[in-house]
Design a protein around this motif. Structure first.
Motif, PDB file in Angstrom:
ATOM      1  N   HIS A  19      13.557  11.781 -53.382  1.00  0.00           N
ATOM      2  CA  HIS A  19      15.275  12.266 -54.149  1.00  0.00           C
ATOM      3  C   HIS A  19      15.262  11.255 -53.656  1.00  0.00           C
ATOM      4  CE1 HIS A  19      18.446  13.528 -55.022  1.00  0.00           C
ATOM      5  NE2 HIS A  19      18.714  14.286 -56.054  1.00  0.00           N
ATOM      6  N   ASP A  20      15.898  11.394 -52.566  1.00  0.00           N
ATOM      7  CA  ASP A  20      17.315  10.249 -51.852  1.00  0.00           C
ATOM      8  C   ASP A  20      16.739   9.098 -51.863  1.00  0.00           C
ATOM      9  OD1 ASP A  20      18.477  12.758 -51.612  1.00  0.00           O
ATOM     10  OD2 ASP A  20      18.789  11.561 -49.059  1.00  0.00           O
ATOM     11  N   MET A  21      15.440   8.467 -52.221  1.00  0.00           N
ATOM     12  CA  MET A  21      14.849   7.204 -52.241  1.00  0.00           C
ATOM     13  C   MET A  21      14.587   6.610 -53.629  1.00  0.00           C
ATOM     14  SD  MET A  21      14.583   6.281 -49.436  1.00  0.00           S
ATOM     15  CE  MET A  21      13.766   4.460 -49.974  1.00  0.00           C
ATOM     16  N   LEU A  22      14.477   7.399 -54.461  1.00  0.00           N
ATOM     17  CA  LEU A  22      14.562   7.461 -55.930  1.00  0.00           C
ATOM     18  C   LEU A  22      15.144   6.129 -56.335  1.00  0.00           C
ATOM     19  CD1 LEU A  22      12.499   7.451 -58.782  1.00  0.00           C
ATOM     20  CD2 LEU A  22      14.173   9.912 -59.144  1.00  0.00           C
ATOM     21  N   SER A  23      16.724   6.375 -55.890  1.00  0.00           N
ATOM     22  CA  SER A  23      17.678   5.250 -56.861  1.00  0.00           C
ATOM     23  C   SER A  23      17.483   3.472 -56.261  1.00  0.00           C
ATOM     24  CB  SER A  23      18.866   5.517 -56.269  1.00  0.00           C
ATOM     25  OG  SER A  23      20.349   5.301 -56.645  1.00  0.00           O
ATOM     26  N   PRO A  24      17.339   3.544 -55.174  1.00  0.00           N
ATOM     27  CA  PRO A  24      17.541   2.230 -54.207  1.00  0.00           C
ATOM     28  C   PRO A  24      16.047   1.744 -54.672  1.00  0.00           C
ATOM     29  CG  PRO A  24      16.341   3.613 -52.954  1.00  0.00           C
ATOM     30  CD  PRO A  24      17.623   4.747 -53.710  1.00  0.00           C
ATOM     31  N   VAL A  25      14.856   2.073 -54.693  1.00  0.00           N
ATOM     32  CA  VAL A  25      13.742   1.444 -55.146  1.00  0.00           C
ATOM     33  C   VAL A  25      13.729   1.627 -56.540  1.00  0.00           C
ATOM     34  CG1 VAL A  25      11.631   2.164 -54.653  1.00  0.00           C
ATOM     35  CG2 VAL A  25      12.639   2.962 -53.216  1.00  0.00           C
ATOM     36  N   GLY A  26      14.230   2.589 -57.534  1.00  0.00           N
ATOM     37  CA  GLY A  26      14.768   2.412 -59.031  1.00  0.00           C
ATOM     38  C   GLY A  26      15.003   0.963 -59.196  1.00  0.00           C
ATOM     39  N   ALA A  27      16.001   0.729 -57.845  1.00  0.00           N
ATOM     40  CA  ALA A  27      17.135  -0.335 -58.542  1.00  0.00           C
ATOM     41  C   ALA A  27      16.266  -1.559 -58.075  1.00  0.00           C
ATOM     42  CB  ALA A  27      18.247  -0.468 -57.383  1.00  0.00           C
ATOM     43  N   ARG A  56      18.379  -3.932 -48.884  1.00  0.00           N
ATOM     44  CA  ARG A  56      18.753  -2.939 -47.201  1.00  0.00           C
ATOM     45  C   ARG A  56      18.879  -1.394 -47.762  1.00  0.00           C
ATOM     46  NH1 ARG A  56      23.340  -5.211 -48.595  1.00  0.00           N
ATOM     47  NH2 ARG A  56      24.487  -2.958 -48.925  1.00  0.00           N
ATOM     48  N   ILE A  57      19.860  -0.828 -48.502  1.00  0.00           N
ATOM     49  CA  ILE A  57      19.853   0.175 -48.819  1.00  0.00           C
ATOM     50  C   ILE A  57      18.126   1.373 -48.124  1.00  0.00           C
ATOM     51  CG2 ILE A  57      20.826   2.262 -50.154  1.00  0.00           C
ATOM     52  CD1 ILE A  57      22.432   0.054 -51.509  1.00  0.00           C
ATOM     53  N   SER A  58      17.411   0.833 -48.785  1.00  0.00           N
ATOM     54  CA  SER A  58      15.868   1.413 -48.964  1.00  0.00           C
ATOM     55  C   SER A  58      15.525   1.426 -47.407  1.00  0.00           C
ATOM     56  CB  SER A  58      15.416   0.446 -49.190  1.00  0.00           C
ATOM     57  OG  SER A  58      15.692   0.531 -51.800  1.00  0.00           O
ATOM     58  N   ALA A  59      15.863   0.531 -46.666  1.00  0.00           N
ATOM     59  CA  ALA A  59      15.473  -0.039 -45.404  1.00  0.00           C
ATOM     60  C   ALA A  59      15.957   0.678 -44.143  1.00  0.00           C
ATOM     61  CB  ALA A  59      15.773  -1.263 -44.798  1.00  0.00           C
ATOM     62  N   ASP A  60      17.594   1.271 -44.137  1.00  0.00           N
ATOM     63  CA  ASP A  60      18.407   1.756 -44.634  1.00  0.00           C
ATOM     64  C   ASP A  60      18.378   3.339 -43.763  1.00  0.00           C
ATOM     65  OD1 ASP A  60      19.912  -0.551 -43.837  1.00  0.00           O
ATOM     66  OD2 ASP A  60      21.514  -0.217 -44.566  1.00  0.00           O
TER      67      ASP A  60
END
Length: 214
Positions: A19-27, A56-60
């Motif tokens: 759920h938390d990774m969906l937004s940055p990966v979707g972007a 960067r956000i995904s990696a963080d």
């Protein structure tokens, strides 16, 4: 905890991570699609900037989850607090409008303590929906690790079912991906013969833990 309970908890933690990774990966995916169609040099540069930010956000987030949920931090029983601090500082930087203050008296802390500290910090960041101040402190005193995380701002949002899970008061059938991390912390504290608590007011959320070492 039974094998079934352990599987359910692992499943819910995985759901939370996804759920938390969906937004940055979707972007990232959307940015690549735009880049493939865009011809204007200025807009293409903007796409590259958005892709860089999402990457960067995904990696963080992945670095955080690896340390907060997984077995990162080396093979020893303790973790360098600088590693924990770096992943939280990265999340705070991504969240924006949050000022973090650190008060750590130790250079290394037991792994369970670091997991509690990181998850408390994550809860504290989530609570500051309009920004604010995040104070994080930890020390070892009288053979126990003590952790305090305080979120303060103009609006503090905290689901008290998460607080109930932290204190072991949430019925098993009410556990979900939203409360799974809190339940994991309760199990860590219970195994260490320690305790967790929280206090919520209109302007602040305080999370506390005492975990005996050894």
């Amino acid at each position: 905890m039974t094998n079934s309970d352990a599987i359910d908890l692992a499943t819910m933690l995985c759901s939370r991570l996804c759920h938390d990774m969906l937004s940055p990966v979707g972007a990232l995916s959307n940015g690549l699609e735009l880049l493939a169609e865009e011809k204007d040099p200025e807009m293409r540069q903007r796409c590259f900037e958005l892709l860089e930010q999402s990457a960067r956000i995904s990696a963080d987030k992945l670095k955080f989850f690896r340390l907060a949920y997984g077995a990162a931090g080396g093979f020893g029983d303790e973790v360098d607090v600088a590693e924990a601090r770096s992943v939280v500082d990265a999340l705070v930087g991504d969240a924006k409008r949050i000022q973090v203050n650190w008060a750590l008296s130790e250079t290394r802390l037991p792994k369970p303590v670091v997991k509690v500290l990181l998850n408390f910090a994550h809860m504290g960041i989530d609570a500051l929906v309009r920004g604010g101040t995040l104070d994080i402190g930890a020390e070892i005193r009288d053979g126990a690790s003590e952790i305090v995380v305080r979120s303060a701002g103009t609006k503090v949002a905290f689901d008290e079912s998460i607080g109930a899970a932290l204190e072991g008061n949430l019925p098993r059938e009410e556990l979900s991906s939203r409360t799974a991390a809190a339940h994991m912390l309760y199990l860590l504290a219970d195994h260490a013969r320690g305790g967790l608590q929280y206090k919520l007011t209109g302007e602040a959320l305080v999370l506390g833990a005492v975990l005996p070492n050894g």
